[in-house]
Design an enzyme around this catalytic site. Structure first.
Site, PDB file in Angstrom:
ATOM      1  N   LEU A   1      24.910 -63.781  12.836  1.00 52.71           N
ATOM      2  CA  LEU A   1      24.904 -63.676  11.383  1.00 52.71           C
ATOM      3  C   LEU A   1      23.888 -64.669  10.825  1.00 52.71           C
ATOM      4  O   LEU A   1      23.739 -65.777  11.343  1.00 52.71           O
ATOM      5  CB  LEU A   1      26.292 -63.997  10.799  1.00 52.71           C
ATOM      6  CG  LEU A   1      27.439 -63.048  11.160  1.00 52.71           C
ATOM      7  CD1 LEU A   1      28.739 -63.564  10.550  1.00 52.71           C
ATOM      8  CD2 LEU A   1      27.156 -61.632  10.688  1.00 52.71           C
ATOM      9  N   ASP A   2      23.197 -64.284   9.762  1.00 54.42           N
ATOM     10  CA  ASP A   2      22.251 -65.190   9.115  1.00 54.42           C
ATOM     11  C   ASP A   2      22.967 -66.441   8.621  1.00 54.42           C
ATOM     12  O   ASP A   2      24.169 -66.419   8.334  1.00 54.42           O
ATOM     13  CB  ASP A   2      21.582 -64.497   7.921  1.00 54.42           C
ATOM     14  CG  ASP A   2      20.613 -63.414   8.338  1.00 54.42           C
ATOM     15  OD1 ASP A   2      20.200 -63.399   9.502  1.00 54.42           O
ATOM     16  OD2 ASP A   2      20.277 -62.571   7.477  1.00 54.42           O
ATOM     17  N   ARG A   3      22.205 -67.516   8.485  1.00 56.53           N
ATOM     18  CA  ARG A   3      22.789 -68.797   8.042  1.00 56.53           C
ATOM     19  C   ARG A   3      23.572 -68.648   6.746  1.00 56.53           C
ATOM     20  O   ARG A   3      24.657 -69.229   6.587  1.00 56.53           O
ATOM     21  CB  ARG A   3      21.665 -69.839   7.862  1.00 56.53           C
ATOM     22  CG  ARG A   3      22.180 -71.236   7.488  1.00 56.53           C
ATOM     23  CD  ARG A   3      21.027 -72.187   7.241  1.00 56.53           C
ATOM     24  NE  ARG A   3      20.391 -71.938   5.966  1.00 56.53           N
ATOM     25  CZ  ARG A   3      20.704 -72.551   4.820  1.00 56.53           C
ATOM     26  NH1 ARG A   3      21.655 -73.470   4.799  1.00 56.53           N
ATOM     27  NH2 ARG A   3      20.067 -72.276   3.713  1.00 56.53           N
TER      28      ARG A   3
ATOM     29  N   THR B   1      24.982 -65.977   5.502  1.00 57.40           N
ATOM     30  CA  THR B   1      26.024 -64.959   5.530  1.00 57.40           C
ATOM     31  C   THR B   1      27.298 -65.536   6.127  1.00 57.40           C
ATOM     32  O   THR B   1      27.269 -66.206   7.161  1.00 57.40           O
ATOM     33  CB  THR B   1      25.575 -63.744   6.361  1.00 57.40           C
ATOM     34  OG1 THR B   1      24.385 -63.207   5.785  1.00 57.40           O
ATOM     35  CG2 THR B   1      26.646 -62.665   6.384  1.00 57.40           C
TER      36      THR B   1
END
Length: 257
Positions: free
Chosen positions: A64-66, A68
């Protein structure tokens, strides 16, 4: 190391499901999934959970993106890691997201089948990694459902059928529904460049509405040992607070189907 004024995370990762083969962990916003070399120090879920559990073999089969928040898988052994590699490769892992966007579409459900690729530098775009719907892009399909409309915003459920870079954010932007807090695909095309120069300043947060993009991985589902496994996480507290602060226009439940 030069440390820019990034906002520190207010939560720590926590285990939602403990299975003999894997963990489902709540990844808070502003945490990386795993450590990366960068010019700023950012905590990561993998290192934290390895230390907390004493299981050095933990590994993330997806990322997951930072910015998110939500459901993050961590495998507990090499056999589980191999199984998840196959599940993801064969598109048998379903991930459902919740997003808060600017705008109120006139549809309730929509499937966007639109190829994505790099927009390319030039014109208003000064960000190399910005994705966009382009004719020769890679196939990308996202199912969207409006859960509620409130104060000029919408709470949208997104189910990506493919796994392209920034797929949900780029597709929502293409639909004219920029995500709240999104520095790359939001309403301010210069926000990301400002962030890279100054960090997350209070002024930038005020302008964007949130210190991070309003995207939450709310549900993950996949077959495991002959049964269907699923785990759900409610909307992250900061996103819930933002949503609660908006004036309701059409009350409606937003339970995940």
């Amino acid at each position: 190391m030069s440390v820019l004024p990034l906002l520190p995370p207010t939560e720590k990762p926590r285990i939602i499901v403990e299975h003999p083969d894997f963990y489902v962990v709540h990844k808070p916003a502003l945490w990386l999934t795993h450590a990366v070399r960068a010019r700023v120090e950012v905590p990561d879920v993998l290192s934290y959970m390895q230390a907390a559990t004493g299981e050095s073999i933990l590994a993330p089969p997806h990322r997951l993106d930072r910015e998110t928040s939500g459901a993050q898988l961590l495998t507990r052994d090499t056999d589980a890691a191999r199984k998840f590699f196959t599940l993801f490769k064969t598109h048998l892992v379903g991930k459902t997201y919740l997003a808060i966007v600017h705008g109120t579409p006139d549809w309730e459900r929509r499937t966007l089948d639109a190829p994505l690729g790099e927009l390319g530098l030039g014109g208003r775009n000064k960000i190399v990694i910005r994705q966009a719907v382009i004719p020769d892009g890679r196939p990308a399909i996202t199912d969207f459902r409006v859960l509620e409309r409130r104060g000029g915003h919408s709470l949208i459920e997104a189910y990506p059928r493919s796994g392209r870079l920034h797929q949900i954010r780029a597709h929502l932007s293409h639909l004219g529904l920029p995500m709240v807090g999104d520095k790359i695909y939001g309403r301010d095309p210069d926000a990301f460049l400002e962030f890279m120069e100054t960090g997350q300043t209070p002024e930038l947060t005020t302008r964007l509405g949130l210190a991070r993009q309003a995207l939450h991985a709310a549900r993950i589902a996949f077959p495991w040992d002959g049964a269907q496994f699923s785990a759900e996480l409610p909307l992250a507290p900061d996103l819930q607070a933002y949503w609660d602060g908006l004036q309701a226009s059409v009350p409606k439940s937003f339970d995940i189907e």
